[in-house]
Design a protein around this motif. Sequence first.
Motif, PDB file in Angstrom:
ATOM      1  N   GLU A 135      -2.182  51.983 -12.716  1.00  0.00           N
ATOM      2  CA  GLU A 135      -1.563  53.160 -13.330  1.00  0.00           C
ATOM      3  C   GLU A 135      -0.090  53.202 -12.951  1.00  0.00           C
ATOM      4  N   ARG A 136       0.760  53.156 -13.976  1.00  0.00           N
ATOM      5  CA  ARG A 136       2.207  53.137 -13.761  1.00  0.00           C
ATOM      6  C   ARG A 136       2.848  54.300 -14.514  1.00  0.00           C
ATOM      7  N   ARG A 137       3.616  55.086 -13.765  1.00  0.00           N
ATOM      8  CA  ARG A 137       4.353  56.203 -14.365  1.00  0.00           C
ATOM      9  C   ARG A 137       5.831  56.006 -14.056  1.00  0.00           C
ATOM     10  N   LEU A 191       3.448  53.367 -18.345  1.00  0.00           N
ATOM     11  CA  LEU A 191       3.681  51.955 -18.634  1.00  0.00           C
ATOM     12  C   LEU A 191       2.370  51.182 -18.580  1.00  0.00           C
ATOM     13  N   GLN A 192       2.305  50.111 -19.325  1.00  0.00           N
ATOM     14  CA  GLN A 192       1.138  49.243 -19.289  1.00  0.00           C
ATOM     15  C   GLN A 192       1.083  48.522 -17.942  1.00  0.00           C
ATOM     16  N   PRO A 193      -0.127  48.135 -17.499  1.00  0.00           N
ATOM     17  CA  PRO A 193      -0.244  47.483 -16.184  1.00  0.00           C
ATOM     18  C   PRO A 193       0.468  46.130 -16.147  1.00  0.00           C
ATOM     19  N   THR A 250       7.155  58.537 -18.626  1.00  0.00           N
ATOM     20  CA  THR A 250       6.427  57.706 -19.559  1.00  0.00           C
ATOM     21  C   THR A 250       5.381  56.908 -18.778  1.00  0.00           C
ATOM     22  N   LEU A 260      -6.313  47.629 -14.073  1.00  0.00           N
ATOM     23  CA  LEU A 260      -5.667  48.590 -14.969  1.00  0.00           C
ATOM     24  C   LEU A 260      -4.795  49.523 -14.123  1.00  0.00           C
TER      25      LEU A 260
END
Length: 191
Positions: free
Chosen positions: A173-175, A189-191, A187, A171
């Motif tokens: 973590e993306r920003r 983002l999904q992994p 925003t 999972l």
Amino acid sequence: MNPLLLFEKWLSEEKEQNNLKLPAACCLSTIGLDGYPNSRFVSLKEIKNQSFVLTGPLDSRKGREIKNHSKAALSFWWTCTERQIRIQGDVSEIPKPDAEIYFKQRNRDSKIVSTIFEQGREIQDIPYMQKLFEEKKAALGNKDVGQPKNWGGIYIKPIRIEFMEFKTSRLHERRLFEQTSNGWKMTILQP
């Protein structure tokens, strides 16, 4: 939140955990003269004027590609902190006085190489290259190595920066930070 401050924080954390020789190494991608993407590793000098600073010969392949299409991307991968940063931005040339300062900070051998060779151009063979280097080094003695006219630097002013922290759960973590007329918009983002 200013993503440039987050970038500096992450870089500092990676440096604390890792004794890399080139902690600021990153992949610079440009749009090739033939239309194909072109990537190579370079060394980030610093963040200045809200931009990422890189230096080198401006008439190299990367320099010609940037002159032809003034957009570029940078990618950082840090193994200790398991983080990736992707940056897209607009490119402009740094002022000549700044380029002079960066050139003076280089080690002597790097300066000599910059004065002799045209980065990325063909040469007879490796022994010939080594001979040219040794001859120039001997000829210079202890004299100061002057900055070549083709040597300078660029700013990459980011329009988009993505931060990703890898997780064992997958999972990640993306920003994503994107520059808008009102500043940075973040925003997740999904992994």
